[in-house]
Design an enzyme around this catalytic site. Structure first.
Site, PDB file in Angstrom:
ATOM      1  N   ILE A 137     -13.439  -0.875 -10.268  1.00 28.33           N
ATOM      2  CA  ILE A 137     -14.350  -1.227  -9.171  1.00 28.33           C
ATOM      3  C   ILE A 137     -14.937   0.076  -8.652  1.00 28.33           C
ATOM      4  CG2 ILE A 137     -14.585  -2.475  -7.002  1.00 28.33           C
ATOM      5  CD1 ILE A 137     -13.472  -4.214  -9.274  1.00 28.33           C
TER       6      ILE A 137
ATOM      7  N   LYS B 201     -26.388   7.846 -10.478  1.00 25.79           N
ATOM      8  CA  LYS B 201     -27.369   7.422  -9.477  1.00 25.79           C
ATOM      9  C   LYS B 201     -27.955   8.591  -8.705  1.00 25.79           C
ATOM     10  CE  LYS B 201     -25.542   2.777  -8.863  1.00 25.79           C
ATOM     11  NZ  LYS B 201     -25.032   1.789  -7.915  1.00 25.79           N
TER      12      LYS B 201
ATOM     13  N   HIS C  54     -25.175  -2.769  -0.949  1.00 28.11           N
ATOM     14  CA  HIS C  54     -26.182  -2.781  -2.008  1.00 28.11           C
ATOM     15  C   HIS C  54     -26.715  -4.187  -2.272  1.00 28.11           C
ATOM     16  CE1 HIS C  54     -25.453   1.326  -3.365  1.00 28.11           C
ATOM     17  NE2 HIS C  54     -24.154   1.111  -3.291  1.00 28.11           N
TER      18      HIS C  54
ATOM     19  N   THR D   2     -10.636   5.371  -2.142  1.00 24.79           N
ATOM     20  CA  THR D   2     -12.083   5.350  -2.323  1.00 24.79           C
ATOM     21  C   THR D   2     -12.777   4.635  -1.160  1.00 24.79           C
ATOM     22  OG1 THR D   2     -11.605   5.234  -4.672  1.00 24.79           O
ATOM     23  CG2 THR D   2     -13.861   4.783  -4.024  1.00 24.79           C
TER      24      THR D   2
ATOM     25  N   SER E 186     -18.487   2.347  -7.210  1.00 29.32           N
ATOM     26  CA  SER E 186     -19.040   2.534  -5.863  1.00 29.32           C
ATOM     27  C   SER E 186     -19.550   1.247  -5.225  1.00 29.32           C
ATOM     28  CB  SER E 186     -20.161   3.580  -5.911  1.00 29.32           C
ATOM     29  OG  SER E 186     -21.007   3.320  -7.000  1.00 29.32           O
TER      30      SER E 186
ATOM     31  N   GLU F  71       0.847  -1.201   0.000  1.00 27.65           N
ATOM     32  CA  GLU F  71       0.000   0.000   0.000  1.00 27.65           C
ATOM     33  C   GLU F  71       0.883   1.253   0.000  1.00 27.65           C
ATOM     34  OE1 GLU F  71      -3.227   0.963  -0.212  1.00 27.65           O
ATOM     35  OE2 GLU F  71      -2.419   2.978   0.071  1.00 27.65           O
TER      36      GLU F  71
ATOM     37  N   ILE G 225     -22.861   2.085   1.771  1.00 28.28           N
ATOM     38  CA  ILE G 225     -24.091   1.303   1.584  1.00 28.28           C
ATOM     39  C   ILE G 225     -23.754  -0.115   1.142  1.00 28.28           C
ATOM     40  CG2 ILE G 225     -26.185   1.098   0.156  1.00 28.28           C
ATOM     41  CD1 ILE G 225     -26.360   4.146   0.311  1.00 28.28           C
TER      42      ILE G 225
END
Lengths: 467, 408
Positions: free
Chosen positions: A346, A261, A62, A53, A348, A44, A60
């Site tokens: 990749i 969205k 999903h 991110t 949200s 990292e 959420i």
């Protein structure tokens, strides 16, 4: 158990190196760490896991009701939802199944709801329901006037993104993976596998996984692939005071348009209310600042959805960058000849899909010649609870009786005890900054932002991290 | 949770208001008077105000000295001051609070409760200042504790946002912490403090005061690298710095008041009270800067003592008064406290605030269009106390509409 942040890297080659310790990279490391014979490195660039991110999203879990049916993303989100739901329950990651309401504010949007319900059906989300205005306002009495109806998706949930990433990393490290922080990959060259030149020297690995998030395209190009370009899409968000939490019960979504969205209002597991995100396509992959215009636009949208929210104080403002690629799907590609897997694009949904992505990528690595060896389930971990729906340490007489430090609150707004700060500093993947401590404990994350506790928390942090 | 304990009076917050209330209550024989303080030491904000300006003309004190004096007075009078105990919420029934401390969760029932939870500065996010989220962003409260209570290194070059008394105190603290003050930045056209203080900062310490200027963006990754400012005339500039202190813009710490369903005043955002300091919830009183963010510590302490008087009457059987007639302000005035008037009650002066500097202002007090009173304060500055004489209280119609205070 190894986490390093400075000094030279080990010279013996790893079986797999994963670049990027976001939620996806950590999930892959955890999945591979179930194979005790493998030597795993998680590399990292920043000083903590989940710094990109993964730390700045809408938090959420999903159902995938609105994914494009038939895509890899749709499948992995659906699978990931089930996997992460179960994992969260056994690990102590706070999740609340509050459900979402996709609210129609005009006739056109209302007409779109049945189509969205059908799409949900095709995504194996079978429990949605269309609500008329009566039922909608009964469920959300503080919703702004003028809503015509909604699609209810009961499975949509809220989750703690910080705890999720940290749980994966903790379990991976405890099972034997090496986490190398402050290690920015500068170059990759083939040499009996891969030779990574990093800011902390070289590292060798037979197989390479690219989970570099916003920088996945750069790393991909270093390996000779021009498959996609990451365009950072900035999302600014406002976090409202805990006193606003009773105003809203569900995740309130707009009807999606071609532009995205849209802006949502959602409770958080920490007991706040989120308003956001914006969606701004940028070039600068470090542009995580908020802007005047962005915040004003969010407040305009929020005023319509939940007028009373705007009367409350803002506790935090942040901005995250999603890894948009211009493709309507994840970019997960195996390059077996190179012993290399790209995990790009990749977006949200990565938090939800993380465990399914990890299983999928492990399969691709095995197909590409990685001998996984025997399987051994890792020791379960129990993460400190940051969620308001579950007992926090200050609410547990048993815990305080055993250790009064859990009854001594340092951060008053978030009710964080000295015991929790001490535990975080002594944990498997300890924080290296006050921000890292905040994500592990919520200390200094409240409405006063340190007016009362900032200096005291810094004192504990500096004392606890002094060599 | 253990069985509820009983005390006669429970005071929440051991700042000047709470300690002064407790001292008078205990001295007057109110029985078991207990103060809950969530910090490790009593005293409230003066604990970390390592400058003068506290106490009296004849007996001047620093903040910490004042905090000690008030604590000793309360304890000597027989009040119990419990530190490290946080009042959390109201129990479903009775005048009862839940709390937690090293001894575990508890619930305390009291015949009367005094909320003296104080005020705090609004931090950067609440002010919606855009930009990155670097380290090096302070409020005065955090800065003073960092420097005066913990001796921490805070940075090397600091921009102070605001030019009120508290901003100058913050600038002094920056210097005491070994850092340089780059500038004071304020949106108003002139400093909101005494001339002597503003002059000393500018001339003796060479601190520029940027008036008509707002901070529009924070810059830097990891650590603050600068702040972008904009002048009223449209010019912008970047001030390089590694520290920024957001000062003033106080709000009441009203969480307990809200959780208890107390009526709040829309202007102060603290509990609505008349001069007797009864809140809308029987048995619950309020005093100090939770009512008016903020007034000097001495004002808060005097108010605490006044609340104690009302508590004593209540314990002796006085009925809970009707809420009184609301008193509201019109812009540019921001708030007024007390914000209820009971015409028959002993009159108590009001304090109020303006949002903009006013030159030779006139304050008009009207009820249902009827002029009750007007007066001419000398000046009115946004962060300074403005008082309003209460001699018109007797002319208020208890059955009439809200009393309005305006500058026109």
């Amino acid at each position: 158990m190894t986490v390093t942040a400075a000094g030279p890297l080990p010279t013996t080659p790893y079986d797999v190196a994963i670049v990027g310790a976001g939620v996806v990279g950590c999930a892959i490391a955890r999945e591979l760490a179930r194979r005790p014979r493998l030597r795993i490195a998680l590399v990292e660039a920043q000083d903590d896991v989940g710094q990109g991110t993964s730390k700045a999203n809408t938090a959420i879990l999903h159902t995938g009701f609105d994914a494009t049916p038939g895509t890899l993303e749709a499948r992995l989100v659906r699978e990931g939802y089930a996997r992460l739901g179960a994992y969260a329950a056994e690990t102590g990651i706070p999740v609340e199944r509050v459900g979402a309401l996709l609210v129609a504010w005009d006739e056109e949007q209302l007409a779109a709801l049945p189509r969205l319900a059908e799409k949900a059906e095709r995504n194996a989300c079978h429990d949605t329901a269309l609500l008329g205005p009566g039922e909608l306002y009964a469920r959300e009495p503080r919703l702004g006037p003028g809503a015509l109806g909604a699609l209810h998706i009961p499975g949509e949930s809220i989750i703690c993104p910080w705890t999720t990433t940290l749980a994966y990393a903790t379990q991976a490290v405890r099972a034997g993976a090496d986490l190398h922080l402050n290690t920015a990959v500068r170059e990759v060259s083939p040499s009996d596998g891969h030779l990574l030149t990093t800011s902390r020297g070289t590292l060798r690995a037979r197989h390479l996984v690219n989970a570099a998030g916003l920088h996945a395209d750069t790393l991909d190009r270093a390996l000779g692939h021009e498959d996609f370009t990451v365009t950072p899409r900035r999302g600014q968000l406002l976090v409202y005071d805990k006193l606003a939490r009773p105003l809203v019960r569900h995740i309130l979504l707009p009807v999606p348009t071609a532009l995205g969205k849209g802006v949502l209002v959602a409770p958080t597991v920490h007991g706040n209310v989120l308003l956001g995100p914006t969606a701004e396509d940028l070039r600068d992959k470090r542009a995580t600042g908020s802007t005047d215009d962005g915040l004003a636009a969010l407040r305009d949208k929020g005023r319509r959805v939940l007028p009373a929210l705007l009367e409350e104080e803002v506790t935090a403002v942040y901005a995250g960058l999603r890894a948009a690629t211009g493709h309507e799907d994840y970019r997960i590609t195996a390059h077996p000849g190179q012993a290399y897997v790209t995990v790009g694009g990749i977006r949200s949904t990565g938090l939800t899909a993380s465990l399914a992505i990890a299983a999928h990528v492990t399969g691709l690595l095995a197909d590409g010649g990685l001998d996984l060896g025997p399987l051994r389930e890792p020791e379960p971990v129990t993460m400190p609870n940051l969620g308001e729906a579950f007992p926090r340490p200050y609410q547990r007489p048993d815990l305080i009786a055993a250790d009064p430090e859990y009854g001594t609150l340092v951060c008053h707004c978030e009710r964080v005890s000295r015991g929790e700060i001490r535990d975080a500093l002594a944990s498997t993947v300890p924080p290296r900054s006050l921000e890292g401590l905040r994500r592990r404990t919520r200390a200094r994350a409240g409405r006063c932002q340190g007016f009362y506790c900032g200096a005291a928390v810094r004192e504990l942090f500096e004392r606890g991290t002094r060599p | 949770m253990t069985a509820p304990r009983h005390v006669d009076v429970l005071v929440v917050g051991a700042g000047p208001a709470g300690l002064a209330a407790a001292a008078r209550l205990a001295a007057a024989g109110a029985g078991h008077v207990e103060v809950l303080e969530r910090e490790a030491r009593p005293g409230g904000v003066p604990r970390h105000c390592a400058h003068g300006g506290f106490g009296t003309w004849t007996h001047p004190l620093t903040g910490p000295g004042y905090a000690r004096l008030l604590t000793e007075a309360a304890e000597r009078a027989g009040a119990t001051v419990r530190t490290g105990v946080t009042a959390l919420d109201w129990a479903p029934t009775g005048p009862r609070l839940t709390a937690v401390g090293p001894g575990g969760p508890e619930s305390v029932t009291a015949r009367a409760i005094v909320l003296a939870t104080g005020a705090r500065e609004r931090p950067r996010p609440a002010r919606l200042v855009p930009g990155t989220r670097p380290a090096g962003v302070f409020t005065t409260g955090e800065l003073q504790q960092a420097v005066h209570l913990f001796g921490q290194h805070i940075g090397t070059r600091a921009v102070v946002v605001g030019a009120a008394d508290v901003s100058y105190a913050a600038a002094d603290t920056v210097r005491a912490g070994g850092a340089e003050v780059v500038a004071l930045v304020m949106e108003h056209p002139r400093a909101q403090t005494g001339r002597a203080r503003a002059g000393a900062a500018r001339l003796r310490h060479g601190v520029p005061l940027l008036t008509g200027t707002t901070v529009t963006e924070l810059l830097g990754r990891g650590r603050l690298s600068g702040v972008r400012v904009r002048h009223r005339d449209g010019r912008t500039a970047v001030l390089p710095c590694d520290t920024v202190v957001f000062t003033g813009d106080f709000v009441p710490d009203h969480e307990l008041a809200r959780r208890g369903g107390l009526t709040l005043d829309p202007g102060t955002r603290g509990p609505a009270v008349a001069g007797s300091l009864h809140t809308s919830r029987p048995g619950v009183f309020a005093a100090g800067n939770v009512l008016h963010a903020v007034e000097p510590a001495g004002t808060a302490a005097r108010e605490g003592a006044r609340a104690a008087g009302a508590v004593l009457d209540f314990l002796a059987g006085a009925p809970w008064p009707a809420p009184g007639v609301p008193v509201t302000v019109e812009p540019p005035l921001r708030w007024i406290a007390p914000n209820r008037v009971v015409p028959a009650a002993p009159p108590v002066p009001h304090v109020l605030r303006t949002g903009v500097p006013l030159h030779r202002p006139v304050l008009y007090v009207r009820q249902d269009g009827r002029l009750l009173h007007h007066e001419r304060p000398r000046t009115a500055l946004p962060d300074r106390t403005l008082t309003l004489d209460p001699r018109w209280h007797g002319r208020v119609d208890p059955e009439g509409g809200a009393v309005r205070v305006s500058t026109r």
